[in-house]
Scaffold this motif. Sequence first.
Motif, PDB file in Angstrom:
ATOM      1  N   PHE A  97      28.048 -71.525-113.541  1.00  0.00           N
ATOM      2  CA  PHE A  97      27.032 -70.912-114.395  1.00  0.00           C
ATOM      3  C   PHE A  97      26.317 -69.787-113.663  1.00  0.00           C
ATOM      4  CE2 PHE A  97      22.549 -70.630-115.570  1.00  0.00           C
ATOM      5  CZ  PHE A  97      22.626 -70.365-116.925  1.00  0.00           C
ATOM      6  N   ALA A  98      25.901 -70.041-112.430  1.00  0.00           N
ATOM      7  CA  ALA A  98      25.179 -69.033-111.653  1.00  0.00           C
ATOM      8  C   ALA A  98      26.022 -67.775-111.438  1.00  0.00           C
ATOM      9  CB  ALA A  98      24.748 -69.613-110.311  1.00  0.00           C
ATOM     10  N   CYS A  99      27.297 -67.965-111.153  1.00  0.00           N
ATOM     11  CA  CYS A  99      28.172 -66.815-110.888  1.00  0.00           C
ATOM     12  C   CYS A  99      28.483 -66.033-112.167  1.00  0.00           C
ATOM     13  CB  CYS A  99      29.468 -67.295-110.237  1.00  0.00           C
ATOM     14  SG  CYS A  99      29.239 -67.928-108.561  1.00  0.00           S
ATOM     15  N   GLU A 100      28.515 -66.717-113.307  1.00  0.00           N
ATOM     16  CA  GLU A 100      28.786 -66.044-114.578  1.00  0.00           C
ATOM     17  C   GLU A 100      27.547 -65.377-115.157  1.00  0.00           C
ATOM     18  OE1 GLU A 100      30.469 -68.976-117.152  1.00  0.00           O
ATOM     19  OE2 GLU A 100      31.969 -69.562-115.653  1.00  0.00           O
ATOM     20  N   GLU A 101      26.366 -65.912-114.830  1.00  0.00           N
ATOM     21  CA  GLU A 101      25.108 -65.399-115.389  1.00  0.00           C
ATOM     22  C   GLU A 101      24.112 -65.121-114.257  1.00  0.00           C
ATOM     23  OE1 GLU A 101      24.439 -65.116-118.697  1.00  0.00           O
ATOM     24  OE2 GLU A 101      25.680 -66.553-119.783  1.00  0.00           O
ATOM     25  N   PRO A 102      24.448 -64.223-113.321  1.00  0.00           N
ATOM     26  CA  PRO A 102      23.595 -64.049-112.136  1.00  0.00           C
ATOM     27  C   PRO A 102      22.175 -63.585-112.445  1.00  0.00           C
ATOM     28  CG  PRO A 102      25.262 -62.317-112.270  1.00  0.00           C
ATOM     29  CD  PRO A 102      25.633 -63.350-113.283  1.00  0.00           C
ATOM     30  N   ALA A 103      22.016 -62.659-113.383  1.00  0.00           N
ATOM     31  CA  ALA A 103      20.668 -62.177-113.700  1.00  0.00           C
ATOM     32  C   ALA A 103      19.836 -63.281-114.343  1.00  0.00           C
ATOM     33  CB  ALA A 103      20.746 -60.956-114.615  1.00  0.00           C
ATOM     34  N   LEU A 104      20.434 -64.042-115.231  1.00  0.00           N
ATOM     35  CA  LEU A 104      19.740 -65.150-115.873  1.00  0.00           C
ATOM     36  C   LEU A 104      19.394 -66.224-114.848  1.00  0.00           C
ATOM     37  CD1 LEU A 104      18.696 -66.487-118.437  1.00  0.00           C
ATOM     38  CD2 LEU A 104      21.026 -67.289-118.906  1.00  0.00           C
ATOM     39  N   TYR A 105      20.316 -66.513-113.961  1.00  0.00           N
ATOM     40  CA  TYR A 105      20.095 -67.496-112.902  1.00  0.00           C
ATOM     41  C   TYR A 105      18.925 -67.072-112.012  1.00  0.00           C
ATOM     42  CZ  TYR A 105      21.123 -70.204-108.648  1.00  0.00           C
ATOM     43  OH  TYR A 105      21.047 -71.028-107.551  1.00  0.00           O
ATOM     44  N   ARG A 106      18.864 -65.790-111.664  1.00  0.00           N
ATOM     45  CA  ARG A 106      17.757 -65.298-110.829  1.00  0.00           C
ATOM     46  C   ARG A 106      16.423 -65.421-111.561  1.00  0.00           C
ATOM     47  NH1 ARG A 106      21.588 -60.946-109.440  1.00  0.00           N
ATOM     48  NH2 ARG A 106      22.270 -61.247-107.280  1.00  0.00           N
ATOM     49  N   LEU A 107      16.435 -65.159-112.866  1.00  0.00           N
ATOM     50  CA  LEU A 107      15.199 -65.315-113.635  1.00  0.00           C
ATOM     51  C   LEU A 107      14.757 -66.770-113.644  1.00  0.00           C
ATOM     52  CD1 LEU A 107      12.967 -64.454-115.597  1.00  0.00           C
ATOM     53  CD2 LEU A 107      14.645 -64.633-117.450  1.00  0.00           C
ATOM     54  N   MET A 108      15.688 -67.673-113.853  1.00  0.00           N
ATOM     55  CA  MET A 108      15.361 -69.092-113.950  1.00  0.00           C
ATOM     56  C   MET A 108      14.790 -69.646-112.655  1.00  0.00           C
ATOM     57  SD  MET A 108      18.861 -70.079-115.972  1.00  0.00           S
ATOM     58  CE  MET A 108      18.832 -71.843-115.591  1.00  0.00           C
ATOM     59  N   PHE A 109      15.330 -69.210-111.526  1.00  0.00           N
ATOM     60  CA  PHE A 109      14.965 -69.821-110.252  1.00  0.00           C
ATOM     61  C   PHE A 109      14.263 -68.858-109.287  1.00  0.00           C
ATOM     62  CE2 PHE A 109      18.541 -72.422-111.773  1.00  0.00           C
ATOM     63  CZ  PHE A 109      17.943 -73.675-111.724  1.00  0.00           C
ATOM     64  N   GLY A 110      14.066 -67.629-109.705  1.00  0.00           N
ATOM     65  CA  GLY A 110      13.422 -66.644-108.845  1.00  0.00           C
ATOM     66  C   GLY A 110      11.908 -66.688-108.938  1.00  0.00           C
ATOM     67  N   PRO A 111      11.246 -65.668-108.393  1.00  0.00           N
ATOM     68  CA  PRO A 111       9.775 -65.651-108.330  1.00  0.00           C
ATOM     69  C   PRO A 111       9.107 -65.090-109.576  1.00  0.00           C
ATOM     70  CG  PRO A 111      10.651 -63.737-107.201  1.00  0.00           C
ATOM     71  CD  PRO A 111      11.850 -64.523-107.688  1.00  0.00           C
ATOM     72  N   PHE A 112       9.879 -64.820-110.610  1.00  0.00           N
ATOM     73  CA  PHE A 112       9.325 -64.130-111.779  1.00  0.00           C
ATOM     74  C   PHE A 112       8.447 -65.030-112.631  1.00  0.00           C
ATOM     75  CE2 PHE A 112      13.554 -62.498-110.696  1.00  0.00           C
ATOM     76  CZ  PHE A 112      13.200 -61.218-110.302  1.00  0.00           C
ATOM     77  N   LEU A 113       8.703 -66.335-112.609  1.00  0.00           N
ATOM     78  CA  LEU A 113       7.936 -67.300-113.394  1.00  0.00           C
ATOM     79  C   LEU A 113       7.446 -68.392-112.452  1.00  0.00           C
ATOM     80  CD1 LEU A 113      10.361 -67.525-116.423  1.00  0.00           C
ATOM     81  CD2 LEU A 113       8.008 -66.701-116.553  1.00  0.00           C
ATOM     82  N   ARG A 114       6.207 -68.296-112.039  1.00  0.00           N
ATOM     83  CA  ARG A 114       5.700 -69.220-111.032  1.00  0.00           C
ATOM     84  C   ARG A 114       5.102 -70.487-111.630  1.00  0.00           C
ATOM     85  NH1 ARG A 114       5.757 -66.954-106.111  1.00  0.00           N
ATOM     86  NH2 ARG A 114       5.888 -64.686-105.959  1.00  0.00           N
ATOM     87  N   ARG A 115       4.653 -70.421-112.864  1.00  0.00           N
ATOM     88  CA  ARG A 115       3.973 -71.576-113.471  1.00  0.00           C
ATOM     89  C   ARG A 115       4.687 -72.007-114.741  1.00  0.00           C
ATOM     90  NH1 ARG A 115      -0.752 -73.434-112.338  1.00  0.00           N
ATOM     91  NH2 ARG A 115      -1.174 -73.830-114.548  1.00  0.00           N
TER      92      ARG A 115
END
Length: 199
Positions: A97-115
Amino acid sequence: MSTASERYHHGDLRSALLCVALDILGEHGVPGLTLREVARRAGVSPMAPYRHFTDKDALLAAVAEQGFRKLEQRLIDTPHADPRADLVAQCIAYVGFACEEPALYRLMFGPFLRRFEDHPGLKDAALGTKAALTRAIAAATPGAGDPTRQDVALACWSLAHGLASLLVDGRLTGAAATPEAIAERLTRVLSVGVDNIGG
């Protein structure tokens, strides 16, 4: 195929905007994902998205929620007769999933949504993904207590997430095998320890 503006008149503008947002995210990443650009691509007025998303953070949360629900579905679509094989399959699905949807994966687990707590739908979707892994671990370790299962869950998630992040960020160079093949090999190494736990 109906346009987003046509769907609006049928009360489905929110879904149409999310589809457009996912496209923009895949093309330009989080920096390119704005309410104005979503409206432009959807063919609606600049103010129309605000009827469904109060601000960009709300839009990002809704897109990330979609991501977690997609990931949860990928995890639960891996049933095997052998529970430990299913656990391996879930880790492979996570990396895939992460390799097929890298931008979505980064949004889900990155610093963009902290709360996540500020977005109940997003929080529930993330918990659903966690629950899918938790159920697989419970099935694979029938003789283990809850603290041990929590340790196994953390180990499995750390392995899958760490490998996925290395692959998505281009840090794992020189690997001849596919991401799924690498995930399978590493998860099977971990499953040796699970074998000794699950009894």
